[in-house]
Design a protein around this motif. Structure first.
Motif, PDB file in Angstrom:
ATOM      1  N   LEU A  59       0.834  -1.203   0.000  1.00 25.37           N
ATOM      2  CA  LEU A  59       0.000   0.000   0.000  1.00 25.37           C
ATOM      3  C   LEU A  59       0.871   1.256   0.000  1.00 25.37           C
ATOM      4  O   LEU A  59       0.598   2.216  -0.737  1.00 25.37           O
ATOM      5  N   LEU A  60       1.910   1.256   0.806  1.00 28.47           N
ATOM      6  CA  LEU A  60       2.780   2.426   0.900  1.00 28.47           C
ATOM      7  C   LEU A  60       3.492   2.712  -0.419  1.00 28.47           C
ATOM      8  O   LEU A  60       3.715   3.880  -0.774  1.00 28.47           O
ATOM      9  N   ARG A  61       3.838   1.681  -1.149  1.00 28.53           N
ATOM     10  CA  ARG A  61       4.550   1.878  -2.422  1.00 28.53           C
ATOM     11  C   ARG A  61       3.709   2.644  -3.440  1.00 28.53           C
ATOM     12  O   ARG A  61       4.247   3.239  -4.373  1.00 28.53           O
ATOM     13  N   ARG A  62       2.403   2.620  -3.265  1.00 29.29           N
ATOM     14  CA  ARG A  62       1.513   3.341  -4.187  1.00 29.29           C
ATOM     15  C   ARG A  62       1.327   4.792  -3.792  1.00 29.29           C
ATOM     16  O   ARG A  62       0.752   5.578  -4.551  1.00 29.29           O
ATOM     17  N   SER A  63       1.806   5.180  -2.635  1.00 28.67           N
ATOM     18  CA  SER A  63       1.619   6.545  -2.136  1.00 28.67           C
ATOM     19  C   SER A  63       2.619   7.507  -2.773  1.00 28.67           C
ATOM     20  O   SER A  63       3.743   7.129  -3.111  1.00 28.67           O
ATOM     21  N   ALA A  64       2.226   8.757  -2.893  1.00 27.85           N
ATOM     22  CA  ALA A  64       3.116   9.770  -3.458  1.00 27.85           C
ATOM     23  C   ALA A  64       4.233  10.134  -2.490  1.00 27.85           C
ATOM     24  O   ALA A  64       5.362  10.426  -2.915  1.00 27.85           O
ATOM     25  N   ASP A  90      16.090   3.267  -2.833  1.00 25.68           N
ATOM     26  CA  ASP A  90      15.794   3.685  -4.200  1.00 25.68           C
ATOM     27  C   ASP A  90      14.303   3.946  -4.411  1.00 25.68           C
ATOM     28  O   ASP A  90      13.822   4.006  -5.540  1.00 25.68           O
ATOM     29  N   THR A  91      13.573   4.106  -3.309  1.00 23.19           N
ATOM     30  CA  THR A  91      12.144   4.427  -3.377  1.00 23.19           C
ATOM     31  C   THR A  91      11.912   5.785  -2.714  1.00 23.19           C
ATOM     32  O   THR A  91      12.836   6.415  -2.214  1.00 23.19           O
ATOM     33  N   ASN A  92      10.656   6.220  -2.699  1.00 24.16           N
ATOM     34  CA  ASN A  92      10.317   7.485  -2.035  1.00 24.16           C
ATOM     35  C   ASN A  92       9.828   7.258  -0.612  1.00 24.16           C
ATOM     36  O   ASN A  92       9.292   8.173   0.026  1.00 24.16           O
ATOM     37  N   ILE A  93      10.013   6.036  -0.076  1.00 23.31           N
ATOM     38  CA  ILE A  93       9.586   5.733   1.296  1.00 23.31           C
ATOM     39  C   ILE A  93      10.676   6.154   2.281  1.00 23.31           C
ATOM     40  O   ILE A  93      11.811   5.686   2.199  1.00 23.31           O
ATOM     41  N   LEU A  94      10.335   7.038   3.201  1.00 19.96           N
ATOM     42  CA  LEU A  94      11.251   7.454   4.257  1.00 19.96           C
ATOM     43  C   LEU A  94      10.877   6.706   5.535  1.00 19.96           C
ATOM     44  O   LEU A  94       9.714   6.681   5.932  1.00 19.96           O
ATOM     45  N   ILE A  95      11.857   6.104   6.187  1.00 17.52           N
ATOM     46  CA  ILE A  95      11.618   5.350   7.421  1.00 17.52           C
ATOM     47  C   ILE A  95      12.623   5.777   8.479  1.00 17.52           C
ATOM     48  O   ILE A  95      13.832   5.830   8.221  1.00 17.52           O
ATOM     49  N   ASN A  96      12.131   6.096   9.670  1.00 18.80           N
ATOM     50  CA  ASN A  96      12.997   6.560  10.751  1.00 18.80           C
ATOM     51  C   ASN A  96      12.506   6.033  12.093  1.00 18.80           C
ATOM     52  O   ASN A  96      11.340   5.662  12.241  1.00 18.80           O
ATOM     53  N   ALA A  97      13.420   6.004  13.066  1.00 19.05           N
ATOM     54  CA  ALA A  97      13.100   5.608  14.437  1.00 19.05           C
ATOM     55  C   ALA A  97      12.943   6.857  15.290  1.00 19.05           C
ATOM     56  O   ALA A  97      13.702   7.827  15.135  1.00 19.05           O
ATOM     57  N   ALA A  98      11.979   6.831  16.197  1.00 20.97           N
ATOM     58  CA  ALA A  98      11.673   7.993  17.027  1.00 20.97           C
ATOM     59  C   ALA A  98      11.727   7.637  18.506  1.00 20.97           C
ATOM     60  O   ALA A  98      11.263   6.570  18.911  1.00 20.97           O
ATOM     61  N   CYS A  99      12.281   8.540  19.294  1.00 18.25           N
ATOM     62  CA  CYS A  99      12.275   8.391  20.750  1.00 18.25           C
ATOM     63  C   CYS A  99      11.355   9.450  21.346  1.00 18.25           C
ATOM     64  O   CYS A  99      11.601  10.649  21.170  1.00 18.25           O
ATOM     65  N   PRO A 100      10.312   9.045  22.074  1.00 18.93           N
ATOM     66  CA  PRO A 100       9.366  10.010  22.637  1.00 18.93           C
ATOM     67  C   PRO A 100       9.834  10.646  23.939  1.00 18.93           C
ATOM     68  O   PRO A 100       9.182  11.555  24.451  1.00 18.93           O
ATOM     69  N   GLY A 101      10.945  10.150  24.492  1.00 18.36           N
ATOM     70  CA  GLY A 101      11.378  10.622  25.799  1.00 18.36           C
ATOM     71  C   GLY A 101      10.659   9.873  26.911  1.00 18.36           C
ATOM     72  O   GLY A 101       9.804   9.015  26.662  1.00 18.36           O
ATOM     73  N   PHE A 102      11.001  10.197  28.142  1.00 18.75           N
ATOM     74  CA  PHE A 102      10.426   9.497  29.300  1.00 18.75           C
ATOM     75  C   PHE A 102       9.021  10.023  29.547  1.00 18.75           C
ATOM     76  O   PHE A 102       8.800  10.980  30.290  1.00 18.75           O
ATOM     77  N   THR A 103       8.080   9.382  28.889  1.00 16.67           N
ATOM     78  CA  THR A 103       6.694   9.847  28.864  1.00 16.67           C
ATOM     79  C   THR A 103       5.837   9.070  29.851  1.00 16.67           C
ATOM     80  O   THR A 103       5.982   7.847  29.991  1.00 16.67           O
ATOM     81  N   ALA A 104       4.939   9.755  30.509  1.00 13.04           N
ATOM     82  CA  ALA A 104       4.060   9.124  31.491  1.00 13.04           C
ATOM     83  C   ALA A 104       2.992   8.294  30.788  1.00 13.04           C
ATOM     84  O   ALA A 104       2.024   8.830  30.239  1.00 13.04           O
TER      85      ALA A 104
END
Length: 243
Positions: free
Chosen positions: A128-133, A186-200
């Motif tokens: 599905l993601l590969r079809r996205s702009a 070689d695609t337009n898909i960007l993938i990253n890891a996120a840290c939210p911090g010490f969240t309650a």
């Protein structure tokens, strides 16, 4: 594909996941609320809709192949596809996690949800993601997944108690993120890891010092990166986290 941006947030019925869904919905996006618990999922959808978000429920157990496949089919039928995937669902694994005292079942639980679950969902959603702009994938990690911060010489950062299940599961998730970034270079898909911090949240008994809304901010930023933005990175609000 829908003319509106469509996002799926896993584990979105509460906490950080809910706030990510709310934040993306505030941008005018359609948001799929992925969650196992039917009652909590529909309550979250109703609350989001009351707040003006175009939300819909997505029954989703990230540990179950059939559930994940059904979720992909529902996104196709309900929204016409998918533009943004936020892999937020996660667990600590529970129990005693100090090396020397840990039950292997605790390790398996953390890895099954935090790592294998992310791979399972990502694989199902990639067609599905590969079809996205402008497709984006955000993997919700943690600062405790940083090997640099866990090392004995990195004393300036608080990495929490010894946890041979949860912390390594986030380290492995970071490695998975890199592998996907390489494969999708070689695609337009960007993938990253996120840290939210010490969240309650309920994961830490609400001991965190940040609100779920604050914890959601980095995921929303990475979900809305412009074309040509970073990929294969590891970020928190303050910037790049050392691997």
């Amino acid at each position: 594909m829908s003319e509106r941006t469509v996002a799926l947030v896993t584990g979105a019925n509460k906490g950080i996941g809910y706030e990510i869904a709310a934040g993306l919905g505030a941008l005018g996006w359609r948001v799929g609320v992925g969650a196992r618990d039917g009652r909590r999922r529909e309550e979250a959808v109703a609350k989001l809709r009351t707040g003006g978000v175009d939300a819909f429920g997505v029954p989703l157990d990230v540990t179950d192949d059939a559930s994940v496949s059904a979720a992909a089919r529902l996104l196709e039928a309900e929204a016409g596809g998918l533009d943004v995937l936020v892999n937020n669902a996660g667990v600590t694994g529970g129990g005693q996690q100090r090396p020397g005292d840990v039950d292997l079942a605790t390790v398996r639980t953390a890895v099954e949800v935090n790592v294998i679950g992310v791979v399972r969902v990502t694989e199902a959603m990639l067609p599905l993601l590969r079809r996205s702009a402008s497709p984006r994938i955000v993997n919700m990690s943690s600062g405790v997944g940083s090997l640099a911060r866990q090392s004995a010489s990195a004393g300036e950062h608080e990495t929490g108690p010894l946890a041979v299940a949860y912390s390594p599961s986030k380290t492995m998730l970071n490695a998975v993120t890199i592998q996907y970034a390489r494969a999708l270079a070689d695609t337009n898909i960007l993938i990253n890891a996120a840290c939210p911090g010490f969240t309650a949240t309920d994961l830490n008994g609400f001991r965190g010092v940040r609100t779920p809304q604050q914890g959601a901010a980095i995921a929303i930023r990475l979900a809305t990166l412009p074309d040509g933005g970073p990929t294969g990175g590891y970020f928190e609000d303050a910037g790049v986290i050392p691997w």
